[in-house]
Design a protein around this motif. Sequence first.
Motif, PDB file in Angstrom:
ATOM      1  N   LEU A   1      24.940 -17.550  47.400  1.00 13.20           N
ATOM      2  CA  LEU A   1      25.770 -16.677  48.233  1.00 13.20           C
ATOM      3  C   LEU A   1      26.303 -15.508  47.405  1.00 13.20           C
ATOM      4  N   MET A   2      26.761 -15.795  46.185  1.00 13.49           N
ATOM      5  CA  MET A   2      27.364 -14.777  45.347  1.00 13.49           C
ATOM      6  C   MET A   2      26.349 -13.780  44.799  1.00 13.49           C
ATOM      7  N   GLY A   3      25.100 -14.149  44.759  1.00 11.74           N
ATOM      8  CA  GLY A   3      24.089 -13.270  44.179  1.00 11.74           C
ATOM      9  C   GLY A   3      23.448 -12.317  45.169  1.00 11.74           C
ATOM     10  N   LEU A   4      23.769 -12.430  46.457  1.00 12.30           N
ATOM     11  CA  LEU A   4      23.128 -11.583  47.462  1.00 12.30           C
ATOM     12  C   LEU A   4      23.360 -10.105  47.146  1.00 12.30           C
ATOM     13  N   GLY A   5      22.284  -9.343  47.202  1.00 12.44           N
ATOM     14  CA  GLY A   5      22.308  -7.938  46.815  1.00 12.44           C
ATOM     15  C   GLY A   5      21.831  -7.721  45.390  1.00 12.44           C
ATOM     16  N   GLY A   6      21.793  -8.791  44.592  1.00 10.42           N
ATOM     17  CA  GLY A   6      21.318  -8.682  43.220  1.00 10.42           C
ATOM     18  C   GLY A   6      19.815  -8.467  43.129  1.00 10.42           C
ATOM     19  N   PHE A   7      19.097  -8.781  44.202  1.00 12.07           N
ATOM     20  CA  PHE A   7      17.656  -8.554  44.312  1.00 12.07           C
ATOM     21  C   PHE A   7      17.414  -8.017  45.710  1.00 12.07           C
ATOM     22  N   PRO A   8      16.538  -7.016  45.895  1.00  8.54           N
ATOM     23  CA  PRO A   8      16.375  -6.400  47.211  1.00  8.54           C
ATOM     24  C   PRO A   8      15.992  -7.403  48.297  1.00  8.54           C
ATOM     25  N   GLY A   9      16.777  -7.420  49.371  1.00  4.37           N
ATOM     26  CA  GLY A   9      16.542  -8.378  50.447  1.00  4.37           C
ATOM     27  C   GLY A   9      15.251  -8.156  51.204  1.00  4.37           C
ATOM     28  N   THR A  10      14.700  -6.937  51.125  1.00  3.00           N
ATOM     29  CA  THR A  10      13.446  -6.643  51.833  1.00  3.00           C
ATOM     30  C   THR A  10      12.210  -6.815  50.941  1.00  3.00           C
ATOM     31  N   HIS A  11      12.421  -7.211  49.686  1.00  3.30           N
ATOM     32  CA  HIS A  11      11.292  -7.338  48.766  1.00  3.30           C
ATOM     33  C   HIS A  11      10.409  -8.523  49.165  1.00  3.30           C
ATOM     34  N   LYS A  12       9.121  -8.345  48.987  1.00  2.00           N
ATOM     35  CA  LYS A  12       8.137  -9.376  49.335  1.00  2.00           C
ATOM     36  C   LYS A  12       8.444 -10.707  48.655  1.00  2.00           C
ATOM     37  N   GLN A  13       8.958 -10.653  47.411  1.00  2.00           N
ATOM     38  CA  GLN A  13       9.170 -11.876  46.641  1.00  2.00           C
ATOM     39  C   GLN A  13      10.540 -12.526  46.906  1.00  2.00           C
ATOM     40  N   PHE A  14      11.369 -11.882  47.723  1.00  2.00           N
ATOM     41  CA  PHE A  14      12.683 -12.457  47.992  1.00  2.00           C
ATOM     42  C   PHE A  14      12.572 -13.481  49.111  1.00  2.00           C
ATOM     43  N   THR A  15      13.124 -14.670  48.877  1.00  2.00           N
ATOM     44  CA  THR A  15      13.023 -15.752  49.863  1.00  2.00           C
ATOM     45  C   THR A  15      14.323 -16.006  50.603  1.00  2.00           C
ATOM     46  N   GLY A  16      15.376 -15.256  50.271  1.00  2.00           N
ATOM     47  CA  GLY A  16      16.650 -15.429  50.962  1.00  2.00           C
ATOM     48  C   GLY A  16      17.621 -16.300  50.184  1.00  2.00           C
ATOM     49  N   MET A  17      18.676 -16.695  50.867  1.00  2.00           N
ATOM     50  CA  MET A  17      19.681 -17.548  50.237  1.00  2.00           C
ATOM     51  C   MET A  17      19.119 -18.951  50.038  1.00  2.00           C
ATOM     52  N   ILE A  18      19.667 -19.645  49.040  1.00  2.00           N
ATOM     53  CA  ILE A  18      19.229 -21.004  48.734  1.00  2.00           C
ATOM     54  C   ILE A  18      20.402 -21.965  48.892  1.00  2.00           C
ATOM     55  N   GLY A  19      20.114 -23.216  49.226  1.00  2.00           N
ATOM     56  CA  GLY A  19      21.165 -24.224  49.239  1.00  2.00           C
ATOM     57  C   GLY A  19      21.468 -24.796  50.612  1.00  2.00           C
ATOM     58  N   MET A  20      22.730 -25.197  50.800  1.00  2.00           N
ATOM     59  CA  MET A  20      23.132 -25.921  52.004  1.00  2.00           C
ATOM     60  C   MET A  20      22.762 -25.190  53.290  1.00  2.00           C
TER      61      MET A  20
END
Length: 553
Positions: free
Chosen positions: A236-255
Motif C-alpha cells: 500500500l505504501m509503495g504505490l506510485g513508486g513504480f508506474p501503475g500503467t507499466h506492463k510489468q506492474f501487477t498491482g498491490m500485493i497482500g490481503m
Amino acid sequence: MLLTGAKIVVECLKEHKVDTIFGYPGANVIHIYDVLYGDKAINHILTAHEQGASHAADGYARSTGKVGVCIATSGPGATNLVTGIATAYMDSVPMVVITGNVPVHLLGKDSFQEVDITGITAPITKHNYIVKDVNRLADTIREAFYIAKEGRPGPVLIDIPKDVSMNEAEYIPKEPKEIIRSREGITEERLQGAVDLIEACEKPFIYIGGGVVRSEASDALLELAEKIGAPVASSLMGLGGFPGTHKQFTGMIGMHGTKTSNVSITKSDLILAIGARFSDRVVSNVEKFAKHAKILHIDVDPAEVNKNVVTDHYIVGDIKETLNALNKKVKKIDRSSWINDVVAYKEKYPMTYDKHTLTASTIIGKLDELTDDETIISTEVGQHQMWTAQHFTFNQPKEFLTSGGLGTMGYGLGAAIGAQIGNPTKRVINIAGDGCFKMNLIECATLVNYKLPVMILLIDNNVLGMVRQWQTLFFDKRYASTNLNHQTNFIGLAEDFGMKGYEISHIDQVEDILQKALAQEGPVLVHCKIHEDEKVFPMVAPGESIDALITEG
C-alpha cells in the motif's frame, strides 16, 4: 546576536528553509507565536484541531519530500498531536514537532496543562528532546531536522518549556548539516551477492514498499526492473513508486492485493524486497509465504532485515544509492517468457467491476479517468482506502497519501490540506469513508478559511464498512456497533461550512457530478451513497496463504 528562545526557534526554522507551519496556539507557545506574527517568511496554517495540524504536516512532507513542521501548546495540545506523530512514525515521514511546556521550575509538579510529552512519545518518535536551557535550543533544533530526514525518515519532537522561549541566548546562524545518503552497507561483496542471486534465478519478482518513494528511487527501480525482466508489485505504501500503467506492474500485493500479484510472487524463485518490511498485511501466514523463493532484501534500516521474514541475502543502505549501484553491475537479462506468464495472469484475473452499477469502485474508477497523473490523492482508512488502491492508477511517487502502518481514521483530510498547501498548482482529492470523515470533519473549516481547492469524495455506506465486512465473513453477521445510523445531511453540512456540495445517488450522475466538482475553484464535497454490503475483494482470510484469495464469487 542575543535573541529570545522564541526568536531562535523561528530563525532556525528559516535556516532549514521552512516556509509553512501547521499549528494551534496556546499559553506555553505564545512567545513563539508572537514572533511568527511579525515574520513574513513563514506561513502559519491555523487548523481547527491539533490532530489536523499533525496530519497536515505529514501530508505536506509526503507530497513535497520536505520536512513537515507542526506546533502545539502543552498538555492537551501536545497530546492531541500524538496520533499524527504515531502515523508519521509508522510510515517513515520526516516531521519536526514543536510543543510548549510549563516553565522549567514547574515541571514534574502536576502544573496546569503539564504533561510529559517526551515520555509519551518516546516509542513513536525517531528521537525527542525537552530543552531546559535556552543555550542548547538552536543546536537541538538543527539536530532534530537532520535526524528527521537522515536514513530512514521519521518524526522528531522538541518540547520547549515556556521560560526557555522567553530567555535569551547568543544566536549564530549556521548552514544546515548536509544529509548524506547511507552507503556504508553497500559494499562490493554485498552487491555481488545480490547480482549472483539475480542472474541465477529464472522468475524474479520485485516487491516494493514506501522506502522506494521516500528515497526517491523510482527511476532507478524502473531501470532495474526492465533490465532484469522482473514483474513488480507494491505494498500500500509503495504505490506510485513504480508506474501503475507499466506492463510489468501487477498491482498491490497482500490481503487486498491483486490475484496476479499474490499468485506471481508465490510462483517466483527470487523475491527482491525493496524498501519494504514484509508487513503482516502483505505476508499473511509467514509459514506459507513464497516457500519456493529465495529472498533478497534491500532496506536502509538494518532493524527490518530478518525481522518478519528470514532473508537469503540483504543490502543495508539508501535505496536509491543501492539500486544505482546494482544497475551498474547487473546485466540485461531476457525473461520475456516469465513476463508473458505474468501478463497472462493479469488478463485472466483482472481487477474489474460492474460499470453499470453505482459502487465505490465505479466512482473511483471514473475519477481515475477524469484526472491526470499530477493529481494527489489522500485517503482515510478502510474499504474506500482499499478500493482506491485497487482502482486508481498511480504513475508517480508522492501522489498517494494514506496511513498504512497505523491505519489512522481521520488522517486524510488533514493530509490533503498539507498536500494542497505544499503543492498549490496540483489537484488534491481526499477519498473518505463516512465513519472516518466524521472523526475530523471540523477541518472543513480550515479548507474554507484558506480557500483551498480540495475535493472530498465521500463514500457513504452508513456503516463501518471494513469491520462490517469481517463481521459478515467471519462472525455470522453479528454487526456489533458497526451500523452508524447517522442522519447527517452531508450536503447541508458542507454548505454550512461554506463549501460547495454535490450528491451522487445514481450511476448516470457519476461522470457529470465529478466533472462539476473537479471544475470548482474552491473546496467541494461530493457525497456518494453506496450499499452497506459492498465489499472489498479479493481478500486473504486470516492465517491463509496470500494466493488463497476470497473473491466476490
